[in-house]
Design a protein around this motif. Sequence first.
Motif, short mmCIF file in Angstrom:
data_model
loop_
_atom_site.label_atom_id
_atom_site.label_comp_id
_atom_site.label_asym_id
_atom_site.label_seq_id
_atom_site.Cartn_x
_atom_site.Cartn_y
_atom_site.Cartn_z
N ASP A 183 0.99 -1.14 0.07
CA ASP A 183 0.15 -0.10 -0.03
C ASP A 183 0.97 1.44 0.09
N ARG A 184 0.91 1.95 -1.14
CA ARG A 184 1.65 3.05 -1.12
C ARG A 184 3.18 2.75 -0.89
N PRO A 185 3.66 1.98 -1.61
CA PRO A 185 4.99 1.45 -1.62
C PRO A 185 6.12 2.65 -1.81
N VAL A 186 7.17 2.27 -0.71
CA VAL A 186 8.37 3.39 -1.05
C VAL A 186 9.43 2.69 -1.67
N GLY A 187 10.06 3.25 -2.76
CA GLY A 187 11.11 2.63 -3.40
C GLY A 187 10.64 2.53 -4.97
N LYS A 188 11.46 1.75 -5.77
CA LYS A 188 11.41 1.96 -7.22
C LYS A 188 11.26 0.44 -7.70
N SER A 189 11.53 -0.60 -6.87
CA SER A 189 11.26 -2.13 -7.40
C SER A 189 10.81 -2.94 -6.32
N LEU A 190 10.20 -3.81 -6.80
CA LEU A 190 9.61 -5.12 -5.89
C LEU A 190 10.65 -5.24 -4.77
N GLU A 191 12.01 -5.30 -5.00
CA GLU A 191 13.04 -5.61 -4.09
C GLU A 191 13.04 -4.77 -3.19
N GLU A 192 13.07 -3.46 -3.42
CA GLU A 192 12.93 -2.63 -2.67
C GLU A 192 11.79 -2.35 -1.53
N TRP A 193 10.63 -2.66 -2.16
CA TRP A 193 9.56 -2.63 -1.65
C TRP A 193 9.52 -3.54 -0.50
N GLN A 194 9.84 -4.81 -0.68
CA GLN A 194 9.60 -6.11 -0.06
C GLN A 194 10.90 -5.96 1.35
N ASN A 195 11.74 -5.12 1.03
CA ASN A 195 12.86 -4.96 1.75
C ASN A 195 12.77 -3.56 2.46
N ARG A 196 11.73 -3.16 2.76
CA ARG A 196 11.67 -1.60 2.98
C ARG A 196 12.37 -1.53 4.43
N GLU A 197 12.64 -0.30 4.86
CA GLU A 197 13.36 -0.03 6.11
C GLU A 197 12.32 -0.05 7.10
N LEU A 198 12.71 -0.69 8.19
CA LEU A 198 11.83 -1.06 9.44
C LEU A 198 12.00 -0.13 10.46
N TYR A 199 10.93 0.56 11.05
CA TYR A 199 10.91 1.74 12.20
C TYR A 199 10.32 1.05 13.57
N PRO A 200 10.68 1.48 14.53
CA PRO A 200 10.22 1.12 15.85
C PRO A 200 8.83 1.96 15.75
N ALA A 201 7.76 1.36 16.50
CA ALA A 201 6.39 1.85 16.66
C ALA A 201 6.63 3.29 17.26
N GLY A 202 5.93 4.12 16.68
CA GLY A 202 5.77 5.49 17.08
C GLY A 202 6.72 6.43 16.64
N THR A 203 7.72 5.96 15.73
CA THR A 203 9.07 6.93 15.31
C THR A 203 8.69 7.32 13.71
N HIS A 204 7.87 6.57 13.33
CA HIS A 204 7.75 7.23 11.69
C HIS A 204 6.35 7.15 11.28
N PHE A 205 5.92 8.05 10.57
CA PHE A 205 4.39 8.02 9.85
C PHE A 205 4.22 7.52 8.58
N LYS A 206 3.31 6.80 8.35
CA LYS A 206 3.15 6.13 7.11
C LYS A 206 1.65 5.98 6.73
N TYR A 207 1.03 6.93 6.00
CA TYR A 207 -0.40 6.55 5.79
C TYR A 207 -0.57 5.30 4.90
N ASN A 208 -1.32 4.39 5.55
CA ASN A 208 -1.29 3.09 4.99
C ASN A 208 -2.68 2.37 5.40
N ASP A 209 -3.45 1.97 4.31
CA ASP A 209 -4.68 1.61 4.81
C ASP A 209 -4.69 0.10 5.17
N VAL A 210 -3.73 -0.55 4.85
CA VAL A 210 -3.46 -2.13 5.55
C VAL A 210 -3.68 -1.95 6.94
N ARG A 211 -2.49 -0.96 7.60
CA ARG A 211 -2.66 -1.02 8.94
C ARG A 211 -3.68 -0.23 9.61
N VAL A 212 -4.66 0.52 8.68
CA VAL A 212 -5.66 1.21 9.30
C VAL A 212 -6.95 0.08 9.30
#
Length: 383
Positions: A183-212
Amino acid sequence: MRRIFVFLSFSLLLAASTSFAEEYFPSRFEWQTISPAQAGFNPEKLEQAKQLSISKTVVEPQDLNQVLLDNYTPKEPNYRVLGPTVPRKTPAGMVLKNGKVLTSWGDTQRVDMTFSVVKSYLSTLVAIALRDGLIKDVHDPVVNYVRDGKFDSGKNRAITWHHLMQQTSDWQGTLWDTPDWADRPVGKSLEEWQNRELYPAGTHFKYNDVRVNLLAYALLQVFREPLPQVLRREVMDKIGASNTWRWHGYHNSWIELDGQKMQSVSGGGHFGGGMFISAEDQARFGLLFLRHGKVGDKQVIPADWVEKITVPTEVRPDYGYMWWLNTNKRISKAPKTAYFATGFGGNYIYVDDTNDLVIVLRWIPEMADVINAFLDAQVVALK
Protein backbone atom coordinates in the motif's frame (compact mmCIF):
# COMPACT_ATOMS: atom_id res chain seq x y z
CA MET A 1 -28.23 51.37 38.81
CA ARG A 2 -30.95 51.02 36.22
CA ARG A 3 -28.36 51.12 33.43
CA ILE A 4 -26.35 48.45 35.21
CA PHE A 5 -29.48 46.31 35.62
CA VAL A 6 -30.38 46.70 31.94
CA PHE A 7 -26.80 45.91 30.92
CA LEU A 8 -26.67 42.80 33.10
CA SER A 9 -30.08 41.66 31.87
CA PHE A 10 -28.97 42.09 28.27
CA SER A 11 -25.71 40.25 28.96
CA LEU A 12 -27.53 37.34 30.56
CA LEU A 13 -29.99 37.20 27.68
CA LEU A 14 -27.14 37.22 25.17
CA ALA A 15 -25.31 34.51 27.11
CA ALA A 16 -28.45 32.40 27.28
CA SER A 17 -29.08 32.73 23.55
CA THR A 18 -25.44 31.93 22.77
CA SER A 19 -25.55 28.88 25.05
CA PHE A 20 -28.73 27.73 23.31
CA ALA A 21 -27.02 28.14 19.95
CA GLU A 22 -24.06 26.08 21.10
CA GLU A 23 -26.28 23.30 22.43
CA TYR A 24 -28.60 23.05 19.42
CA PHE A 25 -28.49 19.69 17.69
CA PRO A 26 -30.97 18.77 14.94
CA SER A 27 -33.33 15.93 15.68
CA ARG A 28 -33.83 13.16 13.14
CA PHE A 29 -35.47 14.40 9.90
CA GLU A 30 -35.15 18.02 11.06
CA TRP A 31 -32.68 20.73 10.10
CA GLN A 32 -33.16 24.29 11.26
CA THR A 33 -31.75 26.99 9.01
CA ILE A 34 -30.04 30.25 9.84
CA SER A 35 -29.86 33.36 7.63
CA PRO A 36 -26.57 35.00 6.68
CA ALA A 37 -27.54 38.05 8.76
CA GLN A 38 -28.25 35.92 11.83
CA ALA A 39 -24.99 34.03 11.33
CA GLY A 40 -22.80 37.09 10.77
CA PHE A 41 -22.12 36.35 7.10
CA ASN A 42 -22.05 38.57 4.05
CA PRO A 43 -24.80 37.17 1.74
CA GLU A 44 -22.96 38.02 -1.50
CA LYS A 45 -19.66 36.50 -0.35
CA LEU A 46 -21.50 33.47 0.98
CA GLU A 47 -23.12 32.90 -2.40
CA GLN A 48 -19.74 33.34 -4.12
CA ALA A 49 -18.24 30.69 -1.84
CA LYS A 50 -21.12 28.35 -2.64
CA GLN A 51 -20.68 28.85 -6.38
CA LEU A 52 -16.93 28.31 -5.99
CA SER A 53 -17.70 24.99 -4.29
CA ILE A 54 -19.87 23.89 -7.19
CA SER A 55 -17.30 24.99 -9.77
CA LYS A 56 -14.51 23.09 -7.98
CA THR A 57 -16.49 19.82 -7.86
CA VAL A 58 -15.01 16.93 -9.84
CA VAL A 59 -17.40 14.06 -10.59
CA GLU A 60 -15.93 12.82 -13.87
CA PRO A 61 -15.16 10.08 -14.53
CA GLN A 62 -18.07 8.76 -12.50
CA ASP A 63 -17.03 5.11 -12.34
CA LEU A 64 -14.98 5.02 -9.14
CA ASN A 65 -14.05 1.38 -9.62
CA GLN A 66 -12.23 2.36 -12.80
CA VAL A 67 -10.83 5.53 -11.20
CA LEU A 68 -9.24 3.42 -8.46
CA LEU A 69 -7.77 0.95 -10.96
CA ASP A 70 -6.39 3.77 -13.12
CA ASN A 71 -4.92 5.58 -10.14
CA TYR A 72 -3.32 2.75 -8.16
CA THR A 73 -2.52 -0.07 -10.62
CA PRO A 74 0.55 1.73 -11.99
CA LYS A 75 1.82 2.47 -8.47
CA GLU A 76 1.08 -0.64 -6.41
CA PRO A 77 1.92 -4.33 -7.04
CA ASN A 78 -1.04 -6.65 -7.57
CA TYR A 79 -3.47 -3.80 -6.92
CA ARG A 80 -7.14 -4.81 -7.15
CA VAL A 81 -10.47 -3.49 -5.92
CA LEU A 82 -11.63 -5.76 -3.09
CA GLY A 83 -14.77 -3.98 -1.93
CA PRO A 84 -17.86 -2.41 -3.52
CA THR A 85 -17.92 1.00 -5.16
CA VAL A 86 -20.68 3.33 -6.31
CA PRO A 87 -20.46 6.03 -9.01
CA ARG A 88 -20.10 9.68 -8.05
CA LYS A 89 -22.62 11.88 -9.84
CA THR A 90 -23.39 15.33 -8.47
CA PRO A 91 -21.98 18.17 -6.34
CA ALA A 92 -23.13 18.26 -2.73
CA GLY A 93 -22.16 20.10 0.43
CA MET A 94 -23.35 21.82 3.58
CA VAL A 95 -22.24 24.60 5.89
CA LEU A 96 -23.53 24.60 9.48
CA LYS A 97 -23.38 27.62 11.75
CA ASN A 98 -24.48 27.18 15.36
CA GLY A 99 -25.56 23.71 14.26
CA LYS A 100 -28.04 25.11 11.76
CA VAL A 101 -27.86 25.00 7.97
CA LEU A 102 -26.36 28.22 6.70
CA THR A 103 -26.17 27.03 3.10
CA SER A 104 -26.17 23.79 1.14
CA TRP A 105 -26.03 22.66 -2.45
CA GLY A 106 -26.74 19.54 -4.47
CA ASP A 107 -28.36 16.36 -3.21
CA THR A 108 -27.29 16.31 0.43
CA GLN A 109 -29.16 13.03 1.02
CA ARG A 110 -27.39 11.12 -1.72
CA VAL A 111 -25.24 8.26 -0.39
CA ASP A 112 -21.69 8.45 -1.75
CA MET A 113 -18.35 6.81 -1.04
CA THR A 114 -16.34 8.82 1.44
CA PHE A 115 -12.96 7.04 1.34
CA SER A 116 -10.59 7.98 4.19
CA VAL A 117 -13.13 10.13 6.00
CA VAL A 118 -14.19 6.82 7.57
CA LYS A 119 -10.90 6.72 9.49
CA SER A 120 -12.37 9.38 11.80
CA TYR A 121 -15.39 7.15 12.42
CA LEU A 122 -13.03 4.28 13.15
CA SER A 123 -11.02 6.15 15.78
CA THR A 124 -14.32 7.20 17.38
CA LEU A 125 -15.00 3.55 18.11
CA VAL A 126 -11.80 3.45 20.15
CA ALA A 127 -13.39 6.15 22.32
CA ILE A 128 -16.46 3.94 22.76
CA ALA A 129 -14.27 0.95 23.68
CA LEU A 130 -12.40 3.06 26.23
CA ARG A 131 -15.63 4.41 27.69
CA ASP A 132 -17.07 0.92 28.09
CA GLY A 133 -13.91 -0.54 29.59
CA LEU A 134 -13.19 -2.82 26.63
CA ILE A 135 -9.83 -1.08 26.20
CA LYS A 136 -8.11 0.08 29.36
CA ASP A 137 -5.66 2.58 27.90
CA VAL A 138 -4.69 3.75 24.39
CA HIS A 139 -1.06 3.07 25.29
CA ASP A 140 -1.72 -0.61 25.98
CA PRO A 141 -0.06 -2.99 23.51
CA VAL A 142 -2.70 -4.33 21.12
CA VAL A 143 -1.27 -7.82 21.61
CA ASN A 144 -2.89 -7.78 25.06
CA TYR A 145 -6.28 -7.75 23.31
CA VAL A 146 -5.66 -9.55 20.00
CA ARG A 147 -3.85 -12.82 20.50
CA ASP A 148 -4.25 -14.58 17.16
CA GLY A 149 -0.73 -14.02 15.89
CA LYS A 150 -1.09 -10.67 14.15
CA PHE A 151 0.84 -8.86 16.88
CA ASP A 152 3.05 -11.70 18.10
CA SER A 153 6.32 -10.83 16.38
CA GLY A 154 8.96 -8.94 18.36
CA LYS A 155 8.47 -5.80 16.26
CA ASN A 156 4.68 -5.88 16.32
CA ARG A 157 4.35 -6.62 20.02
CA ALA A 158 5.24 -3.01 20.89
CA ILE A 159 2.36 -1.56 18.83
CA THR A 160 -0.33 0.23 20.86
CA TRP A 161 -3.79 1.56 20.01
CA HIS A 162 -2.18 5.00 20.12
CA HIS A 163 0.26 4.01 17.37
CA LEU A 164 -2.48 2.55 15.16
CA MET A 165 -4.59 5.71 15.40
CA GLN A 166 -1.62 7.97 14.71
CA GLN A 167 -0.51 5.75 11.78
CA THR A 168 2.93 5.35 13.31
CA SER A 169 2.73 1.61 14.09
CA ASP A 170 4.86 0.41 11.14
CA TRP A 171 3.13 -2.95 11.58
CA GLN A 172 4.74 -5.64 9.45
CA GLY A 173 2.59 -8.37 7.97
CA THR A 174 -0.20 -9.27 5.54
CA LEU A 175 -3.91 -8.60 6.01
CA TRP A 176 -6.69 -9.60 3.60
CA ASP A 177 -4.03 -10.94 1.17
CA THR A 178 -2.28 -7.55 1.00
CA PRO A 179 1.18 -7.07 2.55
CA ASP A 180 1.80 -3.85 4.46
CA TRP A 181 4.47 -2.70 1.99
CA ALA A 182 2.15 -2.99 -1.03
CA ASP A 183 0.00 0.00 0.00
CA ARG A 184 1.70 3.18 -1.28
CA PRO A 185 5.07 1.37 -1.52
CA VAL A 186 8.27 3.31 -0.97
CA GLY A 187 11.03 2.66 -3.49
CA LYS A 188 11.36 1.87 -7.19
CA SER A 189 11.42 -1.92 -7.36
CA LEU A 190 9.76 -4.98 -5.86
CA GLU A 191 13.00 -5.81 -4.06
CA GLU A 192 13.07 -2.37 -2.44
CA TRP A 193 9.40 -2.63 -1.49
CA GLN A 194 9.75 -6.04 0.11
CA ASN A 195 12.91 -5.04 1.98
CA ARG A 196 11.74 -1.65 3.16
CA GLU A 197 13.37 0.09 6.10
CA LEU A 198 11.75 -0.93 9.40
CA TYR A 199 10.94 1.57 12.13
CA PRO A 200 10.17 1.15 15.84
CA ALA A 201 6.52 1.86 16.64
CA GLY A 202 5.86 5.55 17.15
CA THR A 203 8.89 6.85 15.28
CA HIS A 204 7.69 7.00 11.66
CA PHE A 205 4.41 8.18 10.08
CA LYS A 206 3.08 6.24 7.08
CA TYR A 207 -0.39 6.67 5.65
CA ASN A 208 -1.30 3.05 5.07
CA ASP A 209 -4.74 1.47 4.66
CA VAL A 210 -3.51 -2.06 5.43
CA ARG A 211 -2.62 -0.91 8.95
CA VAL A 212 -5.83 1.09 9.28
CA ASN A 213 -7.75 -2.05 8.33
CA LEU A 214 -5.75 -3.78 11.05
CA LEU A 215 -7.19 -1.30 13.58
CA ALA A 216 -10.69 -2.17 12.34
CA TYR A 217 -9.90 -5.87 12.72
CA ALA A 218 -8.51 -5.36 16.23
CA LEU A 219 -11.62 -3.43 17.27
CA LEU A 220 -13.81 -6.21 15.87
CA GLN A 221 -11.97 -8.59 18.19
CA VAL A 222 -12.59 -6.25 21.13
CA PHE A 223 -16.29 -5.54 20.50
CA ARG A 224 -16.96 -9.06 19.18
CA GLU A 225 -19.72 -7.74 16.96
CA PRO A 226 -19.64 -6.01 13.56
CA LEU A 227 -18.38 -2.44 13.82
CA PRO A 228 -21.28 -0.98 11.77
CA GLN A 229 -23.67 -2.30 14.42
CA VAL A 230 -21.62 -0.70 17.20
CA LEU A 231 -21.39 2.60 15.33
CA ARG A 232 -25.12 2.65 14.59
CA ARG A 233 -26.15 1.87 18.17
CA GLU A 234 -23.60 4.00 20.01
CA VAL A 235 -23.24 6.99 17.68
CA MET A 236 -25.29 7.28 14.50
CA ASP A 237 -28.74 6.63 15.97
CA LYS A 238 -27.98 9.05 18.80
CA ILE A 239 -27.06 11.88 16.43
CA GLY A 240 -30.21 11.36 14.38
CA ALA A 241 -28.45 9.97 11.32
CA SER A 242 -30.53 8.35 8.58
CA ASN A 243 -30.68 4.61 7.96
CA THR A 244 -29.10 4.98 4.52
CA TRP A 245 -25.40 4.85 5.41
CA ARG A 246 -23.44 1.62 4.96
CA TRP A 247 -19.97 0.55 6.09
CA HIS A 248 -18.39 -2.12 3.88
CA GLY A 249 -15.37 -4.36 4.04
CA TYR A 250 -13.89 -6.59 1.32
CA HIS A 251 -15.08 -9.82 -0.25
CA ASN A 252 -12.16 -11.54 1.54
CA SER A 253 -12.39 -9.80 4.92
CA TRP A 254 -14.92 -12.18 6.48
CA ILE A 255 -14.01 -14.07 9.65
CA GLU A 256 -15.75 -16.40 12.05
CA LEU A 257 -16.02 -15.02 15.58
CA ASP A 258 -17.87 -16.76 18.41
CA GLY A 259 -19.43 -19.09 15.85
CA GLN A 260 -20.77 -16.24 13.72
CA LYS A 261 -19.58 -15.02 10.34
CA MET A 262 -18.65 -11.31 10.48
CA GLN A 263 -17.08 -8.90 8.04
CA SER A 264 -14.14 -6.79 9.15
CA VAL A 265 -14.82 -3.38 7.60
CA SER A 266 -12.25 -1.23 5.85
CA GLY A 267 -10.88 2.06 7.11
CA GLY A 268 -11.04 3.70 3.69
CA GLY A 269 -11.93 3.16 0.05
CA HIS A 270 -8.37 2.63 -1.21
CA PHE A 271 -9.28 -0.96 -2.16
CA GLY A 272 -13.01 -0.20 -2.43
CA GLY A 273 -15.51 -0.52 0.39
CA GLY A 274 -15.51 1.82 3.37
CA MET A 275 -18.24 4.23 4.42
CA PHE A 276 -21.04 5.07 1.99
CA ILE A 277 -22.93 8.01 3.48
CA SER A 278 -24.81 11.24 2.76
CA ALA A 279 -23.59 14.81 3.28
CA GLU A 280 -26.31 15.33 5.91
CA ASP A 281 -25.16 12.37 8.00
CA GLN A 282 -21.55 13.54 7.66
CA ALA A 283 -22.64 16.96 8.93
CA ARG A 284 -24.28 15.40 11.99
CA PHE A 285 -21.08 13.49 12.74
CA GLY A 286 -19.02 16.67 12.46
CA LEU A 287 -21.47 18.52 14.69
CA LEU A 288 -21.11 15.82 17.33
CA PHE A 289 -17.43 16.73 17.59
CA LEU A 290 -18.14 20.45 17.52
CA ARG A 291 -20.39 19.83 20.53
CA HIS A 292 -17.60 17.88 22.24
CA GLY A 293 -19.45 14.60 21.97
CA LYS A 294 -22.77 15.86 23.29
CA VAL A 295 -26.29 15.75 21.83
CA GLY A 296 -28.58 17.87 23.99
CA ASP A 297 -27.96 16.70 27.54
CA LYS A 298 -26.60 13.29 26.47
CA GLN A 299 -22.86 12.63 26.29
CA VAL A 300 -22.55 10.33 23.27
CA ILE A 301 -18.76 10.09 23.29
CA PRO A 302 -16.45 11.16 26.13
CA ALA A 303 -16.07 14.95 26.29
CA ASP A 304 -12.29 14.76 26.46
CA TRP A 305 -12.04 12.72 23.26
CA VAL A 306 -11.98 15.87 21.11
CA GLU A 307 -8.92 17.04 23.03
CA LYS A 308 -7.28 13.67 22.51
CA ILE A 309 -7.90 13.45 18.76
CA THR A 310 -6.38 16.91 18.23
CA VAL A 311 -3.08 16.25 20.01
CA PRO A 312 -0.46 16.47 17.23
CA THR A 313 1.46 13.31 16.36
CA GLU A 314 5.08 13.91 17.32
CA VAL A 315 6.46 12.79 13.98
CA ARG A 316 3.55 14.30 11.97
CA PRO A 317 2.29 17.45 13.77
CA ASP A 318 -0.64 18.01 11.38
CA TYR A 319 -2.20 14.63 12.23
CA GLY A 320 -4.03 13.47 15.34
CA TYR A 321 -6.14 10.38 16.00
CA MET A 322 -7.23 9.93 12.38
CA TRP A 323 -8.19 13.59 11.97
CA TRP A 324 -6.00 16.07 10.10
CA LEU A 325 -5.07 19.18 12.08
CA ASN A 326 -4.64 22.74 10.83
CA THR A 327 -1.46 23.23 12.85
CA ASN A 328 0.47 23.92 9.63
CA LYS A 329 -2.21 26.37 8.40
CA ARG A 330 -3.02 24.24 5.37
CA ILE A 331 -6.27 26.24 5.43
CA SER A 332 -4.70 29.66 5.73
CA LYS A 333 -7.71 31.58 7.03
CA ALA A 334 -8.78 28.88 9.51
CA PRO A 335 -7.58 28.81 13.12
CA LYS A 336 -4.83 26.35 14.01
CA THR A 337 -7.34 24.61 16.27
CA ALA A 338 -9.56 23.58 13.34
CA TYR A 339 -9.41 19.94 12.23
CA PHE A 340 -10.87 17.88 9.43
CA ALA A 341 -11.49 14.39 8.09
CA THR A 342 -10.41 13.89 4.48
CA GLY A 343 -10.97 11.32 1.78
CA PHE A 344 -9.84 10.53 -1.77
CA GLY A 345 -11.56 12.54 -4.47
CA GLY A 346 -12.21 15.54 -2.26
CA ASN A 347 -14.46 14.43 0.62
CA TYR A 348 -14.21 16.47 3.83
CA ILE A 349 -15.71 17.15 7.23
CA TYR A 350 -14.27 20.42 8.58
CA VAL A 351 -14.80 21.22 12.28
CA ASP A 352 -14.06 24.71 13.59
CA ASP A 353 -14.86 25.39 17.24
CA THR A 354 -13.58 28.99 17.08
CA ASN A 355 -16.13 29.94 14.42
CA ASP A 356 -18.80 27.36 15.41
CA LEU A 357 -18.70 25.93 11.90
CA VAL A 358 -19.04 22.51 10.35
CA ILE A 359 -18.44 22.27 6.59
CA VAL A 360 -19.05 19.11 4.56
CA LEU A 361 -17.64 18.95 1.04
CA ARG A 362 -18.12 16.20 -1.53
CA TRP A 363 -15.82 15.71 -4.53
CA ILE A 364 -13.91 18.98 -4.09
CA PRO A 365 -10.16 18.28 -4.27
CA GLU A 366 -9.25 21.95 -3.64
CA MET A 367 -10.63 21.97 -0.11
CA ALA A 368 -8.52 24.83 1.29
CA ASP A 369 -9.66 27.34 -1.36
CA VAL A 370 -13.32 26.58 -0.73
CA ILE A 371 -13.16 26.66 3.07
CA ASN A 372 -11.13 29.88 2.93
CA ALA A 373 -13.90 31.39 0.80
CA PHE A 374 -16.55 30.50 3.39
CA LEU A 375 -14.40 31.91 6.18
CA ASP A 376 -13.91 35.07 4.12
CA ALA A 377 -17.67 35.47 3.92
CA GLN A 378 -17.91 35.98 7.69
CA VAL A 379 -18.52 39.53 8.82
CA VAL A 380 -17.89 38.58 12.41
CA ALA A 381 -17.20 35.28 14.16
CA LEU A 382 -20.08 34.67 16.55
CA LYS A 383 -19.69 32.25 19.45
